[in-house]
Scaffold this active site. Structure first.
Site, PDB file in Angstrom:
ATOM      1  N   ASN A 125      13.148 -52.151 -13.212  1.00  0.00           N
ATOM      2  CA  ASN A 125      13.552 -52.448 -14.584  1.00  0.00           C
ATOM      3  C   ASN A 125      13.747 -51.199 -15.432  1.00  0.00           C
ATOM      4  O   ASN A 125      14.432 -51.256 -16.461  1.00  0.00           O
ATOM      5  CB  ASN A 125      12.507 -53.355 -15.238  1.00  0.00           C
ATOM      6  N   TYR A 130      26.659 -45.120 -19.110  1.00  0.00           N
ATOM      7  CA  TYR A 130      25.796 -46.272 -18.862  1.00  0.00           C
ATOM      8  C   TYR A 130      26.442 -47.213 -17.848  1.00  0.00           C
ATOM      9  O   TYR A 130      25.786 -47.651 -16.891  1.00  0.00           O
ATOM     10  CB  TYR A 130      25.522 -47.005 -20.170  1.00  0.00           C
ATOM     11  N   LYS A 149      25.134 -48.303 -14.041  1.00  0.00           N
ATOM     12  CA  LYS A 149      24.864 -49.696 -13.694  1.00  0.00           C
ATOM     13  C   LYS A 149      25.815 -50.210 -12.617  1.00  0.00           C
ATOM     14  O   LYS A 149      25.420 -51.033 -11.779  1.00  0.00           O
ATOM     15  CB  LYS A 149      24.938 -50.568 -14.951  1.00  0.00           C
TER      16      LYS A 149
END
Length: 233
Positions: free
Chosen positions: A87, A151, A155
């Protein structure tokens, strides 16, 4: 299975936000949980809520030796490892020509390298228990947007890592789940929309993944909030 009694989990980025919510849900469901993050004080405060079930371990997921020590400490303390929730994540936003090299490196290190290092250290133990890896990606791992170059790249990379882990570990019956939520009402997002997902809502999706019936894998879940009609474009 209906709960996690007897299971041991590691949750990274667990000092606050989604990670803390997941750790609490797992503990309430009967699991023993190692909560890992860089913030020692916040981790210890959370662990005090479940003193018999939580182990707080300060860990920088970008450092391989620290990650290996955290996994080893978990197995030594609880006896095994069944679930890893990757996470830990950071976001730095800006157009590519304005994004600093340091911010780019930080996102790649935490969001992608961190998941690689924790998975690498955990896999031998997860093979023993036929366990789970849950990677917390993002809608930004499936679609791009201006200002999200670094980002999104991190991801998208995590999505690829998840796919490879799925292929490599299926013969060992280790399940790999990837959840891709939209904006969540946590400290991660500076100004989340009023209708943004809550950490608890995303946590319930993760709970569904790790408590799936035998033979069932929720391989990838994309999770978005329902936008009120009067706020739709």
């Amino acid at each position: 299975m209906s709960d996690l009694k007897g299971k041991t989990a590691i949750v990274t980025g667990a000092s606050k936000g989604l990670g803390a919510a997941v750790a609490r849900r797992f503990a309430e469901g009967g699991a023993q949980v190692t909560i890992a993050a860089r913030s020692k004080e916040q981790l210890e405060q959370l662990a005090q809520e479940y003193p018999d079930q939580m182990l707080a371990v300060t860990c920088d997921v970008t450092q391989g030796d620290r990650v290996e020590a955290m996994v080893d400490q978990t197995v030594k303390h609880f006896g095994k490892l069944d679930i890893l929730v990757n996470n830990a994540g950071v976001g730095r936003f800006g157009q590519i020509h304005e994004l600093s090299e340091a911010d780019w490196d930080l996102m790649m290190d935490v969001n992608l390298k961190g998941a690689f290092l924790t998975s690498k250290a955990a896999i031998p133990h997860l093979k023993d228990t036929k366990g789970h890896i849950v990677n917390v990606s993002s809608v930004a791992g499936t679609v791009t947007f201006p200002g999200g170059g670094g980002y999104c790249a991190s991801k998208f990379g995590l999505m690829a890592l998840s796919d490879v882990l799925t292929q490599e570990l299926k013969k060992d019956e280790v399940k790999v789940n990837t959840i891709c939520p939209g904006s969540i009402q946590t400290e991660f997002f500076r100004n989340p929309k009023s209708y943004a997902l809550t950490a608890e809502q995303v946590t319930e999706a993760i709970w569904t993944m790790v408590t799936a019936p035998a033979g069932v894998i929720y391989n990838q879940v994309i999770m978005r909030p329902q936008v009120p009609p009067d706020m739709q474009k």
